[in-house]
Design a protein around this motif. Structure first.
Motif, short mmCIF file in Angstrom:
data_model
loop_
_atom_site.label_atom_id
_atom_site.label_comp_id
_atom_site.label_asym_id
_atom_site.label_seq_id
_atom_site.Cartn_x
_atom_site.Cartn_y
_atom_site.Cartn_z
N GLU A 148 -6.14 2.46 0.17
CA GLU A 148 -6.69 1.62 1.26
C GLU A 148 -7.57 2.46 2.16
OE1 GLU A 148 -7.51 0.07 4.96
OE2 GLU A 148 -5.99 1.63 4.83
N GLU A 149 -7.15 3.71 2.38
CA GLU A 149 -7.86 4.59 3.32
C GLU A 149 -9.18 5.08 2.71
OE1 GLU A 149 -7.02 4.97 6.31
OE2 GLU A 149 -4.89 4.50 6.40
N HIS A 171 1.21 -4.39 8.52
CA HIS A 171 0.79 -3.02 8.73
C HIS A 171 1.67 -2.34 9.78
CE1 HIS A 171 -1.48 0.58 9.10
NE2 HIS A 171 -2.12 0.22 7.99
N GLU A 227 0.86 -1.19 0.00
CA GLU A 227 0.00 0.00 0.00
C GLU A 227 0.89 1.24 0.00
OE1 GLU A 227 -2.59 -0.24 3.43
OE2 GLU A 227 -3.50 -2.10 2.75
N CYS A 259 -0.75 6.53 8.46
CA CYS A 259 -0.98 5.09 8.63
C CYS A 259 0.25 4.31 8.19
CB CYS A 259 -2.23 4.66 7.86
SG CYS A 259 -3.15 3.36 8.71
N HIS A 306 1.74 3.93 5.30
CA HIS A 306 1.70 3.12 4.07
C HIS A 306 2.93 3.32 3.18
CE1 HIS A 306 -2.98 2.69 4.42
NE2 HIS A 306 -2.33 2.23 5.45
ZN LIG Z 1 -3.40 1.69 7.15
#
Ligand SMILES: [Zn+2]
Length: 502
Positions: free
Chosen positions: A190-191, A215, A126, A153, A155
């Motif tokens: 993804e978000e 992750h 991601e 996050c 990524h």
């Molecule tokens: Zn994430």
């Protein structure tokens, strides 16, 4: 008498029997030893392969760090990750992968493949950032002028570790150390954009034996907690503009409709299953107080550990939206933006990954990083866990609490046995989607955790290439887990919401 006469014959038979037995035992022992020796040799070979791979990933760390920090700096939002995807594609092509770009109708999605035949192992990558989280790599809140996106996050680390692990496996296939196919999936948005759902829907995971992901987090563990299902939509109301003081009676406020919907949704919270999560942001609430807004928009997420419940509550929200339009004299329409399943855990694969995470270890910080971490922790609400927690690994256990997050990885988990881990890329106690996470991710605190992830994923893939019985067992568990359910995307047949971040 007869017995006495037959005694010599009997003794001879006993001797022959004993010799036969000895022979049989001996040959069984030899066979057993041969099997044990073979097993030992195989496991020594596997260990040597793993050691070699760890060295390879250590050697590529400097370049990987550069890639990750470059993407951290790009901080591109969902479906707009043009430069980030291009950088990963370039690295994969240079390493010898063939890359299919623009897959599933998404310009920034790709599938990179190397090798042939089975098993086919996939690794997810991601690279999208979040809006409103631009932040310098410093331990106090400091936004960046003219920039909105931030990797809250992690990524940028996610994609880089996955590409790096994929390239390491490719080298082993090339050197004929393992046989099969490795695929790296470039998964955008993804978000909230549910990028992977379109890739699943369009069949890009067909004939894949197992999928590995990870992750960024504030701890090291193999994921045994389900992600919760999520259905999201933008509700749009059209009203009639008018002078808010001189002729309000001629206006119909679209913002009123948004407020009525939100009020009903907030009252609904008392009458829905406990674990449901409903959240919204008003993405358009009108432009000026003296103009009755003729357009307003609110963006909703509805989540629950069980996808049927998430869908049911989502449907009730749409009813509330219809009611809000009726009561305010406006017109309502809505667009489903995203939809993701709950995660299907695969214990067989998780146990395998846990062994490898134990080998690659946690993360330890320099004194300078610890000082950075202390400052980050000082900004938290409530107590922070010890910084040293980053060097520990959580035991493997199914956690009853389903956690709060959702991910489109879940949709992959309903079509292929899937396993993932988290590593400490943020100082313990850091929340995802926070400025603290962005700050840590822009330093070596983040990239150190990324290396642990790349190593664990590569070692797990090596095991899968070498242990067909584990893949078989994982598939049996997967089939049981899916049961009679026929995968159906929660977002239906809509096209990718390429402009959902506009
Ligand atoms: Zn994430």
């Amino acid at each position: 008498m007869d017995a006495e006469q037959n005694k010599p014959k009997f003794d001879a038979m006993k001797k022959i029997l004993a010799i036969c037995l000895l022979f049989a035992l001996n040959s069984y022992g030899q066979k057993k030893n041969a099997v044990t020796n073979n097993n030992n040799a195989a496991s020594q070979q596997l260990n040597a392969l793993k050691e070699k791979t760890l060295s390879m990933l250590d050697a590529s760390y400097a370049a990987d760090k550069k890639t990750a920090l470059q993407i951290w700096d790009y901080a591109e939002l969902g479906y707009k990750e043009t430069k980030s995807a291009a950088l990963h594609i370039q690295n994969l092509k240079e390493a010898g992968f063939s890359v299919e770009t623009g897959v599933a109708g998404i310009p920034t999605a790709f599938v990179a493949t190397y090798g042939s035949g089975s098993p086919v192992i996939g690794i997810l990558a991601e690279y999208d950032a979040l809006p409103g989280l631009a932040q310098e790599a410093v331990p106090e809140k400091k936004s960046i002028d003219g920039k909105t996106g931030g990797h809250g996050c992690g990524h940028h680390l996610f994609g880089t570790a996955s590409v790096s692990a994929g390239i390491a496996i490719k080298k082993l296939i090339e050197e004929k150390k393992v046989t099969g196919t490795i695929k790296v999936y470039g998964c955008p948005a993804e978000e909230g954009g549910s990028g992977k759902v379109y890739m699943v829907r369009e069949g890009f995971f067909k004939n894949v034996d197992a999928v590995i992901h990870w992750h960024p987090a504030n701890q090291n563990r193999v994921i045994m907690t389900s992600f919760i299902a999520n259905k999201s939509a933008k509700f749009r109301f059209n009203g009639i503009a008018s002078h808010a003081a001189m002729s309000p009676e001629n206006g119909r406020s679209a913002l009123d409709a948004v407020e009525a919907l939100n009020h009903m949704a907030n009252m609904m919270r008392e009458h829905i299953p406990q674990e449901t999560r409903i959240h919204y942001v008003i993405t358009n609430g009108g432009k000026a107080p003296n103009v009755v807004p003729d357009f307003a928009e609110v963006y909703y997420y509805v989540r629950h550990p069980k996808r049927e419940v998430a869908v049911d509550v989502f449907d009730r929200i749409t009813k509330a939206a219809e009611g809000a339009a009726l009561g305010t004299g406006t017109k309502m329409s809505y667009e489903i933006v995203g939809g993701t399943h709950d995660l299907l855990i695969n214990k067989t694969l998780a146990e395998l990954m846990q062994e490898n995470l134990a080998k690659t270890g946690g993360v330890s910080y320099t004194e300078e990083e610890k000082a950075f971490g202390k400052k980050i922790q000082a900004s938290f609400i409530g107590n922070a866990p010890p910084i040293e927690d980053a060097s520990t690994i959580k035991p493997l256990q199914i956690e009853a609490d389903a956690g709060g997050g959702s991910s489109d990885v879940s949709d992959v988990s309903y079509v292929v046995p899937t396993v993932g881990l988290e590593t400490a890329t943020w100082i313990p106690g850091t929340s995802a989607h926070s400025w603290q996470a962005v700050a840590c991710g822009g330093t070596e605190i983040g990239t150190k955790g990324m290396l642990v992830a790349a190593k664990t994923m590569a070692l797990t893939a090596i095991d899968l290439f070498n242990k067909p019985a584990v893949i078989q067992k994982a598939k049996e568990e997967f089939v049981k887990g899916v049961g009679s359910y026929q995968y159906k995307p929660l977002l239906g047949d809509r096209k990718p919401a390429l402009n959902y971040r506009d």
